[in-house]
Design an enzyme around this catalytic site. Structure first.
Site, short mmCIF file in Angstrom:
data_model
loop_
_atom_site.label_atom_id
_atom_site.label_comp_id
_atom_site.label_asym_id
_atom_site.label_seq_id
_atom_site.Cartn_x
_atom_site.Cartn_y
_atom_site.Cartn_z
N ASP A 374 0.85 -1.19 0.00
CA ASP A 374 0.00 0.00 0.00
C ASP A 374 0.89 1.25 0.00
O ASP A 374 2.12 1.14 0.16
CB ASP A 374 -0.85 -0.05 1.28
CG ASP A 374 -1.93 1.02 1.32
OD1 ASP A 374 -2.29 1.55 0.25
OD2 ASP A 374 -2.44 1.32 2.43
N GLU A 377 2.84 5.04 -3.92
CA GLU A 377 2.88 6.00 -5.05
C GLU A 377 4.22 6.73 -5.13
O GLU A 377 4.62 7.05 -6.26
CB GLU A 377 1.72 6.99 -4.92
CG GLU A 377 0.35 6.36 -5.13
CD GLU A 377 -0.09 5.46 -3.97
OE1 GLU A 377 0.39 5.68 -2.84
OE2 GLU A 377 -0.88 4.54 -4.19
N ASP A 484 -8.56 3.29 -2.76
CA ASP A 484 -9.72 3.67 -1.96
C ASP A 484 -10.87 4.19 -2.80
O ASP A 484 -10.83 5.32 -3.29
CB ASP A 484 -9.32 4.77 -0.96
CG ASP A 484 -8.29 4.28 0.03
OD1 ASP A 484 -8.05 3.06 0.08
OD2 ASP A 484 -7.73 5.12 0.74
O1 MIG Z 1 -5.95 5.11 3.95
O2 MIG Z 1 -3.75 0.72 5.62
O3 MIG Z 1 -5.85 2.03 0.18
O4 MIG Z 1 -6.85 -0.19 1.50
O5 MIG Z 1 -6.94 -0.13 4.28
C1 MIG Z 1 -4.96 4.67 4.77
C2 MIG Z 1 -4.94 1.43 5.71
C3 MIG Z 1 -3.96 3.69 4.23
C4 MIG Z 1 -4.99 2.89 2.23
C5 MIG Z 1 -5.40 1.69 1.46
C6 MIG Z 1 -6.46 0.93 2.22
C7 MIG Z 1 -5.93 0.54 3.58
C8 MIG Z 1 -5.50 1.78 4.34
N1 MIG Z 1 -4.52 2.54 3.57
#
Ligand code: MIG
Length: 761
Positions: A374, A377, A484
């Site tokens: 995650d 980017e 998200d």
């Molecule tokens: O938004 O790790 O897209 O799937 O649950 C905060 C927490 C960071 C973004 C991810 C999401 C995940 C969340 N992360």
């Protein structure tokens, strides 16, 4: 070879394979662009570049391959184009040109983009970006960048191949204007670079184009079988090991199949990567063993931000190998993410990827089966220096009795974006690379490092990596989810376009958070979204922190029953989907595909965006409208434009091609089987590691037409690389209308497939 130069540029055209070529555009006065940070391409059968002949200053130039025109370009120029979006405040030069596609053409691809299936009418940017949660139907850019598009040339346009793929092989920020100017015949391309390499793929069909594009950028990885089952995930849950086991057991008790449970950042000690929170997860090995006994695989989240805290083992070991990205002063770059101020691995360097693999190996050793990347980017909330400066400035202002104007408030919002600009990367040879060139590649190189961890841990096992960000080539290492989204009907519909275009852009293993991430899901939406998810390559229910629970049983018996029916459908379809994943791995052709991929001769199929094919045999028409009880379905004629039949999955009736208004009550998503095709299915099991002993074929032998059906089926051990050594089964079942015993033509018998019996439905 044809070579064209404009006043400022030299353009060379080099064949790269039979139906592809490489276009290199460089300035006359060649300013050295420095090291190439793009990963090496998989296959390019190009000849050596010939000296370009300088031939005047053509405003337009036609690219020919083997004497046939394939594409026309015009107005090559330096600078940020007038149609460009936003401020070209990035340092460095811009270059732009137009691709003359003709008004009647259609444009698809561009990876993970919002808006509709066909991409005309907007400017799209390639710059990996975390939207911070909520995004609209038109939000751009998003998490990943795939600068590849597919053009269907208008009928009768002799300047171009019938289908053309265009891949801009550059990692810098790039913008595409897809017919969003008053001249509707052009695609504008602009990039933050002084030179550009573009690959063109000419094809007689869209499949041929995608297959050649993925030959160059890489064929999709073949996942373990459990990875294509149903997955369950929620940010914030499970927050301790008892809850995890409870959750797994509930799936088994309720007889809802499930293969994987995800551990989001709440499982860590203060959001530190590769740790488990001692309070809730005191014995991770034991927990993972217990989950494995219950037939569950564990997927752990790993963020790139490493807490900058002396004494934290991961941080310290990274310092030892000088692993972190620097700022423009040569210090380790600091940015705040979940754990507080963090440093970021510089994945560009091989020794850093090795070190990262070692960190990942620790949790793989404990028994974790999949890694979820995650925030890559990379997403950073704010940088230390910027925040300090800004706080001082705004504080003075407020103290002086002023208000913050819109621009200042916007600055606060933009801080995370702005702050990565000062990141400096280094190549293996020690050359410094600004972030602008590496930003879009960050997640791809992270995935390579993670892949290495799996291969070291067990060289014969197939890895499972899920990523949020990526670039062309990410398909070789990871499945991609669309980040998200929101728990809205609009987002469910949007997820179809996003998944289909990612597929057309070489990434077949895709899906969106089923049920939606942000906001509270309503039961009807959850039911419909599970229907859609059951036929999308990556099927994971995931929801955000402090939002309504989205477990299949969250809304009581009525909805639970419907959701169970579709998760069961997913497991019925496993023999089919597994075969399709294998085919996608070999060909690069997506699993979930727009109708036009199968029916390129059918005009109507190009504008159908809310239905799609799974493989070449199954058509699905998900319901994306609240309260709907029926929907309109378009069933294309056969490949030659002739009348055909479609078998209704649920009623077993045959419908003729054309438009139909079909019943779609809440427990029914319309599905059809194409004439002459069949779908291999099996009774559902609790998880993908269990097999029934019967294979069933849902076949459409054509109403009264007695059409023979051929059904390909693949099988192997489901988890190892043995298939690469020939240890797999591949066969074709021939079903003759009126005869109930199918004939099996074995094409490859390196493995004993799971069934002892085949039944035709
Ligand atoms: O938004 O790790 O897209 O799937 O649950 C905060 C927490 C960071 C973004 C991810 C999401 C995940 C969340 N992360």
């Amino acid at each position: 070879m044809a070579s064209i130069s404009s006043r400022d540029f030299v353009v060379s055209v080099v064949p790269a394979g039979e139906k592809s070529c490489r276009l290199e555009v460089t300035p006359q006065k060649n300013t050295d662009s420095g090291a190439d940070v793009l990963p090496s391409l998989d296959e390019e059968t190009g000849r050596e570049k010939s000296e370009p002949e300088l031939s005047g200053v053509p405003e337009k130039f036609l690219v020919e391959l083997n004497g046939e025109p394939i594409a026309e370009f015009a107005d090559l120029g330096q600078g940020f184009p007038s149609w460009g979006r936003g401020n070209p405040d990035d340092s460095g030069e811009w270059l732009n040109f137009d691709h003359l596609v003709g008004e009647g053409s259609r444009v698809y691809g561009l990876g993970e983009k919002t808006r509709y299936l066909e991409k005309s009418g907007a400017v799209y940017e390639m710059w990996n970006r975390d939207t911070g949660g909520f995004y609209t139907h038109n939000e751009d850019p998003l998490y990943s960048s795939i600068p590849f598009y597919l053009v269907k040339t208008a009928e009768g346009d002799s300047r171009a191949a019938p289908f053309l793929g265009v891949y801009v092989h550059q990692s810098e920020k790039t913008q595409f204007n897809v017919k969003a100017r008053s001249d509707l015949s052009r695609i504008g391309v602009a990039l933050n670079s002084s030179e550009v390499t573009v690959y063109l793929f000419a094809g007689a069909s869209p499949k041929e184009v995608i297959s050649n594009y993925t030959r160059l950028t890489g064929k999709p990885f073949f996942p373990p079988r459990w990875a294509i089952g149903y997955h369950h995930s929620e940010y914030g849950k499970p927050c301790n090991q008892e809850e995890a086991v409870e959750l797994a057991k509930t799936f088994r008790e309720k007889e809802i199949p499930c293969d994987a449970l995800y551990f989001d950042i709440q499982h860590m000690e203060g959001h530190r990567d590769f740790t488990w929170d001692e309070g809730g997860f005191s014995d991770p090995e034991k927990l993972l063993d217990r989950l494995a006994e219950l037939g569950f695989h564990a997927v752990n989240i790993v963020d790139p931000g490493i807490k900058a805290e002396s004494g934290y083992e991961v941080y310290n070991s990274g310092l030892d190998v000088d692993a972190y990205v620097k700022n423009d002063k040569g210090e380790d770059f600091l940015g705040a993410v979940w754990p507080g101020f963090c440093v970021f691995p510089d994945f560009l360097r091989e020794n850093v990827r090795d070190w990262w693999a070692t960190q990942n190996e620790k949790i793989l050793d404990q028994g974790v089966d999949g890694i979820w990347n995650d925030m890559n980017e990379p997403a950073i909330f704010f940088g230390r220096q910027q925040i300090e400066d800004l706080v001082r400035e705004l504080d003075d202002k407020l103290a002086g009795g002023d208000h913050l104007n819109l621009k200042e408030r916007q600055r606060l919002v933009n801080i995370s974006e702005a702050n990565t600009r000062s990141m400096v990367h280094r190549t293996d040879g020690g050359q410094e690379i600004g972030h602008a060139k590496f930003h879009n590649l960050y997640a791809l190189y992270e995935a390579m490092a993670t892949w290495k961890a799996f291969k070291r841990e067990n060289p014969n096992k197939r890895p499972f990596i899920l990523t949020r960000a990526g670039f062309s080539g990410i398909q070789k290492y990871a499945a991609k989810w669309t980040g998200d989204n929101s728990s809205t009907w609009e987002h469910m519909e949007l997820s179809i376009y996003m998944s289909l275009n990612l597929g057309l852009s070489g990434v077949p293993f895709v899906g969106s958070d089923v049920g939606g991430f942000d906001g509270d899901v309503e039961p009807e939406l959850l039911a419909r979204w599970n229907q859609l998810g059951s036929v999308i390559p990556f099927f994971r229910n995931h929801s955000g922190l402090d939002t309504t629970s989205q477990e299949p049983w969250a809304f009581g018996e009525r909805y639970e029953k419907i959701i169970r029916k579709y998760i069961n459908l997913r497991y019925r379809l496993l023999p089919f989907l597994y075969t399709e994943f294998f085919r996608a791995h070999r060909t690069g052709v997506p699993i979930a595909r727009p109708l036009f991929l199968e029916f390129p001769g059918d005009e109507e199929s190009y504008s159908v965006s809310d239905q799609f094919m799974v493989g070449d045999s199954m058509l699905v028409a998900p319901v994306v409208e609240r309260g709907a009880k029926r929907r309109t379905v378009y069933l294309p004629p056969d490949e030659n434009g002739r009348e055909t039949s479609w078998l209704d999955w649920w009623s077993n009736e045959n419908l003729s091609n054309g438009y139909h208004r079909v019943e779609a009550p809440l427990d029914l998503m319309p599905i059809f089987v194409r004439e002459g095709k069949g779908v291999p299915v099996a009774d559902p099991t609790r998880h993908a590691g269990e097999y029934p002993n019967k294979l069933k074929i849902k076949a459409n032998t054509g109403a009264g037409r007695d059409v023979d059906v051929k059904v390909p089926v693949y099988d192997d051990d489901g988890e190892s690389d043995e298939f690469t050594k020939g240890n797999y089964f591949y066969g074709v079942l021939h079903i003759h209308a009126g005869r109930d015993k199918p004939e099996l033509e074995v094409k490859h018998d390196g493995y004993e497939p799971f069934w002892d019996e085949v039944e035709v439905i």
